[in-house]
Write an enzyme that holds these catalytic residues in place. Structure first.
Site, PDB file in Angstrom:
ATOM      1  N   HIS A 213      -0.140   0.030   0.157  1.00  0.00           N
ATOM      2  CA  HIS A 213      -0.731  -0.467   0.294  1.00  0.00           C
ATOM      3  C   HIS A 213      -0.978  -0.530   1.761  1.00  0.00           C
ATOM      4  O   HIS A 213      -2.241  -0.515   2.180  1.00  0.00           O
ATOM      5  CB  HIS A 213      -0.851  -2.181  -0.324  1.00  0.00           C
TER       6      HIS A 213
ATOM      7  N   ASP B 137      -1.874   1.022  -4.879  1.00  0.00           N
ATOM      8  CA  ASP B 137      -2.147  -0.214  -4.117  1.00  0.00           C
ATOM      9  C   ASP B 137      -1.720  -1.323  -5.482  1.00  0.00           C
ATOM     10  O   ASP B 137      -2.196  -1.559  -6.230  1.00  0.00           O
ATOM     11  CB  ASP B 137      -3.562  -0.491  -3.429  1.00  0.00           C
TER      12      ASP B 137
ATOM     13  N   SER C 276      -6.480  -4.719   4.603  1.00  0.00           N
ATOM     14  CA  SER C 276      -5.991  -6.035   3.965  1.00  0.00           C
ATOM     15  C   SER C 276      -6.155  -7.159   3.557  1.00  0.00           C
ATOM     16  O   SER C 276      -7.876  -7.070   3.483  1.00  0.00           O
ATOM     17  CB  SER C 276      -4.430  -6.264   3.552  1.00  0.00           C
TER      18      SER C 276
END
Length: 415
Positions: A360, A326, A232
Site C-alpha cells: 500500500h 495492496d 491512500s
C-alpha cells in the site's frame, strides 16, 4: 575494534540525498573471506531499523555490493541498495518517520567478520532531504497549514501540492525530495497538525481550494496549472480537487479510491458522503493483524453513487499508480474503475501503472518497506502488504514516472 587495513567506503560520497543510489565497498579483506554487512538507522520516533547481508570477498579481498551477490540475511542476490530498502523496524508495525527534514538521517554501515562477528570497519551514510540553497517556509496563511519548499536557482518552477497519509499529520520527506527536482512543493496538512482539528466531522474542499490559490500565487510558481501528488485517503481528496476546482493540470493518485472515504467532503452545496465499510469483510491474519482489503464495496453500485467522485468533470491529466498486493483496499480495482469512467466519457487523460507484488505505502526510493502499521481510520494495526524487493523496485520506478509526468504536464501547459 575496526582493523586498520580494512576499509568500508560509501561512494561517490558519504553525504547524499535520500533518494540517491550509493555504492558500498569493503576493501582490504583476506581473499574469499566471508563478511557480514549490517545497516542501522534510528528514525525521529527513536525506532531502530536494521538489515544485514552475508557476502564473500573476491580474490582481491574486496566486496562491491553493486556487483557481488548477498548469500543470505535480509535479502539475497545482487542488490546495490539492499542494505537500505531491506531495513526492518525492531518495533513491529512501525513506519519510518522523519519529522525534521532540515538535517540528514544517518545510516550506519558496519562490516563484521563472518567467523568472529568482530567489527572490521564502519562508515555512516548521511542521507539528506534538502539540496543546498533550498528554502523551507512554514505556511500559516488564512486557514491553510503546511510547509512550502522552494528549490534554489532561477524560477519560476512548476508548483505541486503534496498530500500524504490520513494519520500522517504533515510529512515533509517526499515534498522536499520532489522540490530538489525543480518543483515548488507545498506539503499540505489537512487534519491533526498545529491548530487543525484531529478528529474533524467533515472536510471542506474550500480549504484545499485556498491551498491551490496560495500556491498558484507564489512568485516562484509558474502557471497556469499546478500538480497534486497524493496517496491512500488523500487520493480521494486529490480526485475531488481535480473534479471541482480550477487550476489543476496534473494529478498523481497512489493506491487511492475513486469514491470518497472516511469523512464527508463538502464543497459549496455539494456533499460527497463517505463509502460505507462492510465490516463482515474484515479478515484476521494468523498473526492477529486485520486485513481490510475487501472492506469497501463497489463504488459504482447504485447505493454508493453519493460517494463516487465525478472525475469525468476533471480537465487535468491523471497518473494512477496501484499495487496489486495492496492490503489496505483494492486500489487496482478502483483505478480500473476510474479509468473506465474517464474512457466512457470520451477521455484519454489518464495512465494507470500497476506494480504486481508491491504494498500500500509506495513512498520515495530506498524508504524502508512498511508491510503493516497503525491505521488512523480503523484505530488499530492492519496489513499494508507487499514483498520487500518488489516494493523497493516499485518505489524506484514510480519516483521516475512521477517526475516525468509532472515535467511533461506542468511545463507551460494549460489546464
Amino acid at each position: 575494534m575496526a582493523c586498520s587495513q580494512i576499509r568500508l567506503r560509501i561512494l561517490p560520497s558519504v553525504r547524499c540525498l535520500f533518494d540517491k543510489l550509493v555504492q558500498v565497498k569493503v576493501e582490504g579483506l583476506a581473499p574469499h573471506k566471508e563478511v557480514t554487512l549490517r545497516s542501522k538507522l534510528v528514525d525521529d520516533r527513536g525506532v531502530i531499523f536494521k538489515a544485514s547481508a552475508l557476502y564473500k570477498a573476491d580474490e582481491t579481498g574486496q566486496v562491491d555490493v553493486c556487483r557481488a551477490p548477498s548469500l543470505g540475511g535480509s535479502y539475497t542476490g545482487v542488490e546495490p541498495m539492499g542494505l537500505f530498502w531491506a531495513m526492518a523496524p525492531e518495533t513491529l508495525h512501525s513506519k519510518f518517520l522523519k519529522k525534521n527534514v532540515l538535517g540528514p538521517i544517518g545510516v550506519e554501515i558496519e562490516a563484521l567478520s563472518g567467523e568472529t562477528g568482530e567489527v572490521l570497519a564502519s562508515e555512516t551514510n548521511k542521507r539528506g532531504f534538502m539540496t543546498e540553497g533550498m528554502k523551507r517556509v512554514p505556511v500559516k496563511e488564512g486557514r491553510i497549514r503546511g510547509v512550502l519548499f522552494v528549490p534554489p536557482g532561477k524560477g519560476p518552477f512548476p508548483g505541486i501540492v503534496d498530500m500524504y497519509l490520513l494519520g500522517g499529520r504533515l510529512t515533509e520527506s517526499r515534498a522536499s525530495l520532489l522540490a530538489n527536482k525543480g518543483f515548488v512543493v507545498l506539503a499540505l496538512a489537512y487534519m491533526g497538525y498545529e491548530d487543525l482539528p484531529s478528529n474533524p466531522n467533515k472536510l471542506d474542499l474550500e480549504y484545499f481550494e485556498e491551498a491551490v490559490t496560495y500556491l498558484r500565487n507564489q512568485p516562484e510558481v509558474k502557471g497556469p496549472g499546478i500538480g497534486i501528488i497524493s496517496i491512500s485517503h488523500s487520493g480521494g481528496l486529490a480526485l475531488s480537487m481535480s473534479s471541482f476546482l480550477s487550476g489543476i493540470s496534473a494529478t498523481v493518485c497512489i493506491n487511492s479510491c475513486n469514491a470518497n472515504t472516511v469523512l464527508p467532503v463538502h464543497y459549496r452545496d455539494t456533499v460527497l458522503t463517505p463509502l460505507q465499510p462492510v465490516i463482515e469483510n474484515i479478515k484476521t491474519t494468523d498473526s492477529g493483524l486485520l486485513d481490510i482489503r475487501d472492506v469497501l464495496s463497489d463504488p459504482s453500485l447504485e447505493k454508493n453513487r453519493v460517494s463516487l467522485i465525478p472525475i469525468e468533470r476533471a480537465s487535468c491529466q491523471f497518473l494512477f499508480a496501484v499495487s496489486e498486493d495492496d492490503r489496505n483496499w483494492n486500489s487496482a480495482f478502483f483505478a480500473r474503475q476510474a479509468a473506465a469512467t474517464l474512457r466512457n466519457h470520451g477521455k484519454e487523460n489518464f495512465q494507470v501503472v500497476t506494480y504486481p507484488k508491491a504494498g500500500h505505502i509506495l513512498d520515495v526510493p530506498n524508504m524502508p518497506h512498511c508491510p503493516s502499521g497503525y491505521h488512523a481510520a480503523v484505530g488499530t494495526e492492519v496489513m499494508f502488504g507487499g514483498e520487500p524487493r518488489a516494493h523497493a523496485e516499485a518505489q524506484l520506478d514510480l519516483w521516475e514516472r512521477v517526475q516525468e509526468f509532472f515535467k511533461s504536464h506542468l511545463d507551460n501547459k494549460g489546464t
